[in-house]
Write an enzyme that holds these catalytic residues in place. Structure first.
Site, PDB file in Angstrom:
ATOM      1  N   TYR A   1      -4.130   6.870  -5.280  1.00 30.62           N
ATOM      2  CA  TYR A   1      -2.917   6.038  -4.471  1.00 30.62           C
ATOM      3  C   TYR A   1      -3.541   4.890  -3.874  1.00 30.62           C
ATOM      4  O   TYR A   1      -2.955   3.958  -3.705  1.00 30.62           O
ATOM      5  CB  TYR A   1      -2.414   7.125  -3.898  1.00 30.62           C
ATOM      6  CG  TYR A   1      -1.210   6.681  -2.874  1.00 30.62           C
ATOM      7  CD1 TYR A   1      -0.070   6.646  -3.550  1.00 30.62           C
ATOM      8  CD2 TYR A   1      -1.302   6.873  -1.639  1.00 30.62           C
ATOM      9  CE1 TYR A   1       1.224   6.194  -2.973  1.00 30.62           C
ATOM     10  CE2 TYR A   1      -0.069   6.289  -0.891  1.00 30.62           C
ATOM     11  CZ  TYR A   1       1.162   6.023  -1.510  1.00 30.62           C
ATOM     12  OH  TYR A   1       2.099   5.532  -0.889  1.00 30.62           O
TER      13      TYR A   1
ATOM     14  N   ALA B   1      -6.232   3.373  -3.991  1.00 31.51           N
ATOM     15  CA  ALA B   1      -6.602   2.235  -4.875  1.00 31.51           C
ATOM     16  C   ALA B   1      -5.532   1.181  -5.291  1.00 31.51           C
ATOM     17  O   ALA B   1      -5.509  -0.005  -5.330  1.00 31.51           O
ATOM     18  CB  ALA B   1      -7.540   2.776  -6.263  1.00 31.51           C
ATOM     19  N   THR B   2      -4.419   1.928  -5.639  1.00 30.34           N
ATOM     20  CA  THR B   2      -3.191   1.217  -6.049  1.00 30.34           C
ATOM     21  C   THR B   2      -2.613   0.426  -4.916  1.00 30.34           C
ATOM     22  O   THR B   2      -2.348  -0.766  -4.931  1.00 30.34           O
ATOM     23  CB  THR B   2      -2.054   2.157  -6.736  1.00 30.34           C
ATOM     24  OG1 THR B   2      -1.534   3.060  -5.686  1.00 30.34           O
ATOM     25  CG2 THR B   2      -2.436   2.896  -7.859  1.00 30.34           C
TER      26      THR B   2
END
Ligand code: NAP
Length: 242
Positions: free
Chosen positions: A150, A152-153
């Site tokens: 999450y 990283a996104t």
């Protein structure tokens, strides 16, 4: 003025759609699956005296997104604001991350934002005016165990915000991100109670935020007062990240 809000059937997206309608926008209400909830949001916007229509489209699917923007153009004739909000969270520690969940998160939280930003920019460029607001998360700047994918996104959302802001500035389009902390929505309801209590203790203001708090910041970014602000990530977390 017309705004398209992705993931507007619930939570933060719904609150943004309603606040922007209060501010005088007609609203394209995007959602993925919940027809009844999307219809409720449309009805609430119409009660405010604004035009609204629901558009069912998975933002991870480029063809569906292209079709939605064509329909929005037919229905509303213009687009002034895109709120890229549709997102998913699927917490897992590194060794527990499964391939399907990883792909789904990358597809919706990153590819979906690019799909919609690209289509919106195409529409806004001709008018040399537009605003794109990306909903990021405080997890993009704060390490939370179990949120590797999450965060990283959402880190990707912050990076794309800066790059697209620079690319689109000559076209009169601003691009900013809002990074909320813990906000009371169904996404937060899914967290176990004991974990939630521990999270609450880490918020200096002593309470979780509301979807309306986020919507107020999004609406401010859409107002002329913020016309000269672009490429920024506005953190909205009750002090959590300090
Ligand atoms: P939520 O209550 O779970 O609502 C998610 C919304 O996104 C729903 O309207 C859902 O539509 C839609 N959606 C999901 N996948 C989609 C897809 N592939 N295509 C189109 N729509 C899709 O979420 P939320 O808490 O409001 O979060 C909204 C955004 O804020 C997310 O980007 C999230 O990462 C971010 N955020 C939330 C928090 C928080 O504490 N809640 C904190 C920081 C950041 P359906 O109803 O049709 O399924």
């Amino acid at each position: 003025m017309v705004a398209l809000v992705t993931g507007a059937s619930r939570g933060i997206g719904r609150a943004c759609a309603l606040k922007l309608a209060e501010d005088g926008y007609d609203i394209a209400v995007n959602y993925n699956s919940n027809d009844a909830k999307a219809a409720e949001v449309v009805a609430e916007i119409e009660k405010l005296g604004r035009k609204a229509k629901a558009f069912k489209a998975n933002t991870a699917d480029l063809q569906a997104v292209q079709g939605m923007f064509r329909e929005v153009q037919k229905e509303f004739g213009q687009l002034d604001v895109l709120v890229n909000n549709a997102g998913v969270v699927d917490d897992a520690y590194l060794l527990m991350i499964n391939e399907d969940s990883l792909s789904r998160s990358l597809d919706i939280n990153i590819k979906g934002y690019f799909h919609c930003a690209q289509q919106a920019a195409l529409k806004m460029m001709s008018k040399k005016h537009g605003k794109i607001i990306n909903i990021s998360s405080v997890s993009s700047i704060l390490a939370v165990e179990g949120q590797g994918v999450y965060s990283a996104t959402k880190g990707a959302v912050n990076s794309m915000t800066a790059t697209l802001a620079k690319e689109l500035a000559p076209r009169g389009i601003t691009v900013n991100a809002v990074a909320p902390g813990f906000i009371e929505t169904e996404m937060i309801d899914a967290i176990p109670e004991d974990k939630k209590e521990a999270y609450l203790k880490s918020v200096p203001l002593g309470h979780f935020g509301t979807a309306r708090d986020v919507a107020n910041v999004v609406a401010s970014l859409c107002s002329p007062a913020f016309d000269y602000v672009t490429g920024q990530v506005i953190v909205l977390d009750g002090g959590l990240s300090l």
